[in-house]
Design a protein around this motif. Structure first.
Motif, PDB file in Angstrom:
ATOM      1  N   VAL A 192      29.394  11.896 -14.202  1.00 22.76           N
ATOM      2  CA  VAL A 192      29.749  13.243 -14.646  1.00 22.76           C
ATOM      3  C   VAL A 192      28.544  13.934 -15.282  1.00 22.76           C
ATOM      4  N   LEU A 193      27.736  13.185 -16.019  1.00 23.27           N
ATOM      5  CA  LEU A 193      26.613  13.793 -16.724  1.00 23.27           C
ATOM      6  C   LEU A 193      25.526  14.285 -15.772  1.00 23.27           C
ATOM      7  N   PHE A 194      25.249  13.504 -14.733  1.00 23.40           N
ATOM      8  CA  PHE A 194      24.166  13.857 -13.810  1.00 23.40           C
ATOM      9  C   PHE A 194      24.676  14.358 -12.460  1.00 23.40           C
ATOM     10  N   GLY A 195      25.957  14.481 -12.285  1.00 27.69           N
ATOM     11  CA  GLY A 195      26.476  15.000 -11.033  1.00 27.69           C
ATOM     12  C   GLY A 195      26.370  14.041  -9.869  1.00 27.69           C
ATOM     13  N   GLY A 196      26.406  12.752 -10.102  1.00 26.47           N
ATOM     14  CA  GLY A 196      26.378  11.772  -9.024  1.00 26.47           C
ATOM     15  C   GLY A 196      24.997  11.447  -8.519  1.00 26.47           C
ATOM     16  N   SER A 197      23.961  12.091  -9.048  1.00 23.30           N
ATOM     17  CA  SER A 197      22.586  11.827  -8.612  1.00 23.30           C
ATOM     18  C   SER A 197      21.720  11.677  -9.852  1.00 23.30           C
ATOM     19  N   ALA A 198      21.757  10.493 -10.456  1.00 23.37           N
ATOM     20  CA  ALA A 198      21.044  10.258 -11.705  1.00 23.37           C
ATOM     21  C   ALA A 198      19.553  10.070 -11.457  1.00 23.37           C
ATOM     22  N   PRO A 199      18.711  10.470 -12.406  1.00 23.92           N
ATOM     23  CA  PRO A 199      17.276  10.190 -12.282  1.00 23.92           C
ATOM     24  C   PRO A 199      17.012   8.683 -12.284  1.00 23.92           C
ATOM     25  N   GLU A 200      15.801   8.319 -11.874  1.00 23.88           N
ATOM     26  CA  GLU A 200      15.455   6.908 -11.800  1.00 23.88           C
ATOM     27  C   GLU A 200      15.521   6.235 -13.164  1.00 23.88           C
ATOM     28  N   GLN A 201      15.195   6.977 -14.226  1.00 28.70           N
ATOM     29  CA  GLN A 201      15.209   6.407 -15.581  1.00 28.70           C
ATOM     30  C   GLN A 201      16.613   6.134 -16.091  1.00 28.70           C
ATOM     31  N   ALA A 202      17.637   6.734 -15.507  1.00 28.18           N
ATOM     32  CA  ALA A 202      19.025   6.557 -15.952  1.00 28.18           C
ATOM     33  C   ALA A 202      19.924   6.121 -14.812  1.00 28.18           C
ATOM     34  N   ASN A 203      19.361   5.489 -13.816  1.00 21.72           N
ATOM     35  CA  ASN A 203      20.128   5.053 -12.652  1.00 21.72           C
ATOM     36  C   ASN A 203      20.795   3.715 -12.942  1.00 21.72           C
ATOM     37  N   LEU A 204      21.998   3.754 -13.488  1.00 17.72           N
ATOM     38  CA  LEU A 204      22.725   2.520 -13.798  1.00 17.72           C
ATOM     39  C   LEU A 204      23.170   1.839 -12.514  1.00 17.72           C
ATOM     40  N   ILE A 205      23.462   0.553 -12.634  1.00 21.87           N
ATOM     41  CA  ILE A 205      23.768  -0.230 -11.440  1.00 21.87           C
ATOM     42  C   ILE A 205      25.081   0.210 -10.803  1.00 21.87           C
ATOM     43  N   SER A 206      26.025   0.671 -11.599  1.00 24.21           N
ATOM     44  CA  SER A 206      27.289   1.152 -11.026  1.00 24.21           C
ATOM     45  C   SER A 206      27.055   2.396 -10.180  1.00 24.21           C
ATOM     46  N   LEU A 207      26.237   3.307 -10.663  1.00 26.50           N
ATOM     47  CA  LEU A 207      25.917   4.505  -9.896  1.00 26.50           C
ATOM     48  C   LEU A 207      25.020   4.179  -8.705  1.00 26.50           C
ATOM     49  N   HIS A 208      24.155   3.182  -8.865  1.00 24.75           N
ATOM     50  CA  HIS A 208      23.298   2.760  -7.752  1.00 24.75           C
ATOM     51  C   HIS A 208      24.123   2.181  -6.609  1.00 24.75           C
ATOM     52  N   ILE A 209      25.133   1.395  -6.942  1.00 20.90           N
ATOM     53  CA  ILE A 209      26.010   0.836  -5.910  1.00 20.90           C
ATOM     54  C   ILE A 209      26.800   1.940  -5.217  1.00 20.90           C
ATOM     55  N   GLY A 221      16.271  -4.434  -2.391  1.00 20.20           N
ATOM     56  CA  GLY A 221      16.275  -5.371  -3.511  1.00 20.20           C
ATOM     57  C   GLY A 221      15.501  -4.862  -4.709  1.00 20.20           C
ATOM     58  N   ALA A 222      14.363  -4.187  -4.453  1.00 15.90           N
ATOM     59  CA  ALA A 222      13.577  -3.644  -5.565  1.00 15.90           C
ATOM     60  C   ALA A 222      14.344  -2.543  -6.291  1.00 15.90           C
ATOM     61  N   GLY A 223      15.045  -1.701  -5.535  1.00 12.64           N
ATOM     62  CA  GLY A 223      15.847  -0.665  -6.170  1.00 12.64           C
ATOM     63  C   GLY A 223      16.978  -1.237  -7.002  1.00 12.64           C
ATOM     64  N   LEU A 224      17.607  -2.276  -6.494  1.00 17.48           N
ATOM     65  CA  LEU A 224      18.686  -2.916  -7.255  1.00 17.48           C
ATOM     66  C   LEU A 224      18.148  -3.579  -8.513  1.00 17.48           C
ATOM     67  N   LEU A 225      16.966  -4.181  -8.436  1.00 16.15           N
ATOM     68  CA  LEU A 225      16.384  -4.829  -9.608  1.00 16.15           C
ATOM     69  C   LEU A 225      16.022  -3.799 -10.680  1.00 16.15           C
ATOM     70  N   ARG A 226      15.442  -2.675 -10.266  1.00 17.57           N
ATOM     71  CA  ARG A 226      15.131  -1.623 -11.247  1.00 17.57           C
ATOM     72  C   ARG A 226      16.399  -1.089 -11.900  1.00 17.57           C
ATOM     73  N   SER A 227      17.428  -0.885 -11.111  1.00 18.31           N
ATOM     74  CA  SER A 227      18.697  -0.410 -11.657  1.00 18.31           C
ATOM     75  C   SER A 227      19.301  -1.444 -12.604  1.00 18.31           C
ATOM     76  N   PHE A 228      19.158  -2.704 -12.279  1.00 18.13           N
ATOM     77  CA  PHE A 228      19.670  -3.763 -13.154  1.00 18.13           C
ATOM     78  C   PHE A 228      18.937  -3.758 -14.498  1.00 18.13           C
ATOM     79  N   GLY A 229      17.623  -3.589 -14.465  1.00 14.50           N
ATOM     80  CA  GLY A 229      16.867  -3.535 -15.717  1.00 14.50           C
ATOM     81  C   GLY A 229      17.265  -2.349 -16.576  1.00 14.50           C
TER      82      GLY A 229
END
Length: 327
Positions: free
Chosen positions: A268-285, A95-103
């Motif tokens: 495509v930009l990060f190769g499927g493994s985005a950093p925490e600062q750019a971890n969008l919710i779509s990529l997180h899911i 849940g914490a990871g999803l919340l950070r990604s949502f923000g």
């Protein structure tokens, strides 16, 4: 010699004349089947591409579907709303990871949509008056929107390379604005790099929509405002923006939905493994589903995202329609 008239010679005043039905046309009230037959392929594709996968995803979110049951989904145990409880529990790691990604996604969406709209509107207003080379500039501005997503984003990934990228070459070697070559695709700069690519891809669509809306504004309004002594900024606030309000209402909603659901750009930009600062919710899911093989939790996240977007869209339409009715 007296002439006699029959009922055939005199038309009845209270009985209208009947028109003969055209040949080949039925006189009944049955609706033709042709419109439904033409719509049938679109309905079938909509069901196959959107509705059926959405229902399957909702069904998956109610089961403990992991790598142990991937071969036979029917063997996955039914857990009800347990997956939703786990992903919405902000005290847990999931849940914490999803919340950070949502923000991160909210900040990314607000910045991208706002700046794309500002750039698109500015370019459309400046190119409204005819001048030499206007058609070339319009075509040039629409180039990012016409390029395929993967081609454009891969090009940006090369530009953002630390040692061989053009961005660092210009900033460090040419302009001497930076002393050291920063990393753009990892760390804190990854959010800025993702935002730049998103704005570069989105603002031409805003430019195209606003430019089309400006074509429908009568020139007499600008002439009347100019006669009243209104300058450029006054005409922009009093004429242009109010007349563009219907276009902007739809444009902002479409940009919001596209940007919030954006998956291709970070993938495509990060190769499927985005950093925490750019971890969008779509990529997180995506990572929660296909990296950890927990498809039940990933499906629950997708359903929660869908409900959130539906809620935001319904509220947005309700507020805008209420304001339109009050006006």
């Amino acid at each position: 010699m007296a002439t006699t008239t029959t009922s055939r010679d005199v038309a009845a005043p209270d009985r209208p004349a009947r028109r003969a039905a055209p040949a080949g046309r039925s006189t009944g009230r049955r609706r033709p089947l042709l419109p439904y037959l033409l719509l049938a392929p679109a309905v079938v594709l909509e069901l196959a591409i959107h509705v059926v996968p959405m229902l399957v995803g909702a069904w998956m979110s109610l089961r403990e579907l992991t790598q142990f049951h991937i071969r036979d989904w029917s063997t996955a145990p039914f857990v009800g709303t347990e997956n939703y409880r786990v992903v919405l529990d902000v005290d847990s790691a999931v849940g914490a990871g999803l919340l950070r990604s949502f923000g991160v996604t909210v900040a990314y969406t607000v910045a991208s949509v706002g700046l794309s709209w500002v750039l698109g509107t500015t370019a459309a207003v400046l190119l409204q008056r005819p001048f030499r080379g206007r058609g070339v500039l319009r075509a040039l501005f629409l180039t990012p929107y016409a390029l395929p997503v993967y081609t454009a984003v891969i090009t940006w990934s090369f530009l953002f390379q630390r040692d061989t990228g053009l961005v660092n070459h210009v900033l460090v070697d040419q302009l001497h604005l930076l002393d050291d070559r920063p990393f753009w695709l990892i760390g804190e700069n990854s959010f800025g790099a993702l935002l730049i690519v998103s704005i570069w891809r989105s603002w031409p669509f805003a430019f195209l929509c606003v430019m089309a809306g400006l074509q429908n504004i009568p020139g007499e309004l600008y002439e009347a405002a100019a006669m009243d002594g209104a300058g450029f900024w006054r005409r922009l606030r009093a004429v242009t923006l109010p007349m563009l309000r219907p276009v902007n209402l739809v444009l902002l909603l479409v940009l919001f939905l596209w940007t919030f659901n954006d998956f291709n750009t970070p993938y495509v930009l990060f190769g499927g493994s985005a950093p925490e600062q750019a971890n969008l919710i779509s990529l997180h899911i995506y990572r929660s589903s296909f990296k950890t093989w927990d498809f039940g939790a990933g499906s629950a996240m997708s359903v929660v995202l869908l409900l959130f977007l539906l809620l935001v869209t319904a509220g947005y339409l309700l507020i805008t329609n209420r304001r339109r009715n009050d006006a």
